[in-house]
Design an enzyme around this catalytic site. Structure first.
Site, PDB file in Angstrom:
ATOM      1  N   THR A  70       0.824  -1.205   0.000  1.00 55.45           N
ATOM      2  CA  THR A  70       0.000   0.000   0.000  1.00 55.45           C
ATOM      3  C   THR A  70       0.858   1.254   0.000  1.00 55.45           C
ATOM      4  OG1 THR A  70      -1.906  -1.040   1.070  1.00 55.45           O
ATOM      5  CG2 THR A  70      -1.683   1.331   1.340  1.00 55.45           C
ATOM      6  N   ASN A 151      -5.942  -8.731  -8.386  1.00 56.91           N
ATOM      7  CA  ASN A 151      -5.971  -9.425  -7.100  1.00 56.91           C
ATOM      8  C   ASN A 151      -7.279 -10.167  -6.845  1.00 56.91           C
ATOM      9  OD1 ASN A 151      -6.790  -6.545  -6.978  1.00 56.91           O
ATOM     10  ND2 ASN A 151      -7.438  -7.072  -4.920  1.00 56.91           N
ATOM     11  N   GLN A 179       0.440  -9.220  -6.767  1.00 56.73           N
ATOM     12  CA  GLN A 179      -0.062 -10.578  -6.962  1.00 56.73           C
ATOM     13  C   GLN A 179       0.800 -11.382  -7.931  1.00 56.73           C
ATOM     14  OE1 GLN A 179      -2.566 -12.026  -5.288  1.00 56.73           O
ATOM     15  NE2 GLN A 179      -3.028 -10.158  -4.149  1.00 56.73           N
ATOM     16  N   GLY A 200       5.857  -8.138   0.674  1.00 54.22           N
ATOM     17  CA  GLY A 200       6.456  -9.311   1.293  1.00 54.22           C
ATOM     18  C   GLY A 200       5.470 -10.377   1.730  1.00 54.22           C
ATOM     19  N   CYS A 327      -8.316  -5.953   1.595  1.00 60.35           N
ATOM     20  CA  CYS A 327      -8.236  -4.585   2.089  1.00 60.35           C
ATOM     21  C   CYS A 327      -9.610  -3.939   2.189  1.00 60.35           C
ATOM     22  CB  CYS A 327      -7.332  -3.747   1.183  1.00 60.35           C
ATOM     23  SG  CYS A 327      -5.613  -4.288   1.223  1.00 60.35           S
TER      24      CYS A 327
END
Length: 400
Positions: A70, A151, A179, A200, A327
């Site tokens: 993000t 995603n 992704q 990560g 999210c």
């Protein structure tokens, strides 16, 4: 025992990443300090940076460490646009199916800083409308951002064509590859991109670490100000354990990439065939299984079933799944991705995303296929169509 099929949201930490993280925790020292402990910490960071660069086809100086995907997306969108807006390039072109970490900063810049935002449409499979893109990217475009792979529905975008359009207009191009990295080959230098985001915890590193690859000649206005770390693009003390774990997880994922993609595609086929074969009226969303789709993604529309009710039913059966972007979990609104693909409000609320990863097995697939019919039946029995809600006349979307 829980069956985990939500790897697109986050994937379990790999043992090699946990070991790298734990080892780095024992090293004291700020990487910016000049004393021996600081120099040792700096060496660990730079070794990790070199490893990440090698695995992603970048130069080490192009690896900017962030706190996650993000932040990296926000830095790319806001930082690249602001670096060019003063020179008259105020255009901002993104796809309509971007992750909220790209979509919302772009909308914020349009609402508050005068960005000329264009959201390029997609077809019913979530593929970018290249003709619309060509029309949208002009000499006034400051930055183009199109995700490498979606995603929610797993559709892989034609990044090469996006780069070609941007280059003709002299506009830098960024891609959210969160992704894609670890599932399909990603080579930053070969792609022609100017910036690329990776996270990560989608690879098997702990949550809270990411990178933004930025070409050395590309100007980026900082979003965070402070000590001037990371080429003065992203201030803040670099988390040594996090970046070491990121490098370890990425290296293992890339090294196993081709064989793992074959394994995941085999499991993906079992999921798709099993779901479509036993649940009436269910539709696979996105592109067909194959090179145009992420190997770990299977996304379905389940007509007449509210996604939340379906997920609760699966959870009660010991299966972890999702309806779309994690999210936006808990937010009662239809998927903007499915809406952009042409779904009405009801269909856009009926998504089921089953995503596979490095720990997935055939037993996991069989477990979800056994649990799904009853879960769908429960969700359809509980379904209540939502009434359209009247919006205020002046409803401006704000947020980042």
């Amino acid at each position: 025992m829980t069956t985990y099929l939500d790897h697109a949201a986050t994937t379990p930490v790999r043992p090699v990443a946990a070991a790298a993280f734990a080892e780095a925790l024992e090293q004291v020292g700020n990487p910016s300090s000049l004393h021996a402990a600081g120099r040792t910490a700096r060496r660990l960071v730079e070794e990790a940076r070199e490893s990440i660069a090698a695995d992603l086809g970048a130069h080490p100086t192009e690896v900017i460490v962030t706190a996650g995907g993000t932040e990296a997306d926000n830095l790319a969108i806001q930082g690249i646009w602001r670096a060019r807006a003063g020179g008259g390039r105020r255009g901002l072109v993104i796809s309509a199916v971007e992750h909220p970490a790209v979509l919302e900063p772009a909308q914020w810049l349009a609402a508050h800083e005068g960005a000329d935002l264009i959201e390029v449409g997609v077809d019913s499979a979530g593929r970018l409308d290249l003709d619309d893109l060509e029309r949208s990217v002009t000499a006034r475009t400051a930055v183009v951002s199109v995700m490498w792979a979606n995603n929610e529905v797993g559709t892989i975008q034609p990044i090469e064509r996006v780069v070609e359009a941007a280059v003709r207009a002299g506009a830098p191009v960024h891609s959210d590859a969160v992704q894609a990295v670890g599932q399909v080959p990603v080579d930053f230098a070969a792609s022609g991109l100017d910036a690329l985001t990776a996270s990560g915890h989608k690879l098997g590193a702990p949550i809270g670490i990411g990178v933004l690859l930025v070409r050395r000649e590309l100007g980026v206005t900082p979003v965070l100000h402070g000590g001037g770390q990371e080429r003065a693009v992203r201030s803040g003390t670099v988390p040594v354990p996090g970046i070491r774990a990121f490098a370890a997880a990425l290296h293992e994922a890339v090294a196993a990439g081709e064989a793992e993609a074959v394994r995941l595609r085999h499991l993906q086929e079992q999921v798709i065939d099993g779901v479509l074969g036993q649940i009436p009226d269910v539709h696979l969303r996105g592109t067909p299984a194959g090179p145009g789709r992420l190997p770990g993604n299977a996304h379905f529309s389940v007509p007449g079933a509210d996604a939340d009710a379906l997920l609760f039913a699966l959870d009660a059966a010991g299966v972890c799944a999702s309806s779309g972007s994690a999210c936006q979990a808990g937010v009662q609104q239809p998927s903007h991705v499915l809406a952009a693909m042409g779904d009405d409000d009801g269909a856009a609320r009926s998504g089921l995303r089953l995503t596979l990863g490095w720990t997935s097995s055939e037993e996991d697939v069989q477990t979800v296929l056994a649990a799904l019919p009853a879960a769908v039946q429960q969700a359809r029995a509980a379904f209540r169509p939502r009434k359209a809600r009247r919006q205020p006349q002046e409803d401006v979307k704000v947020g980042s």
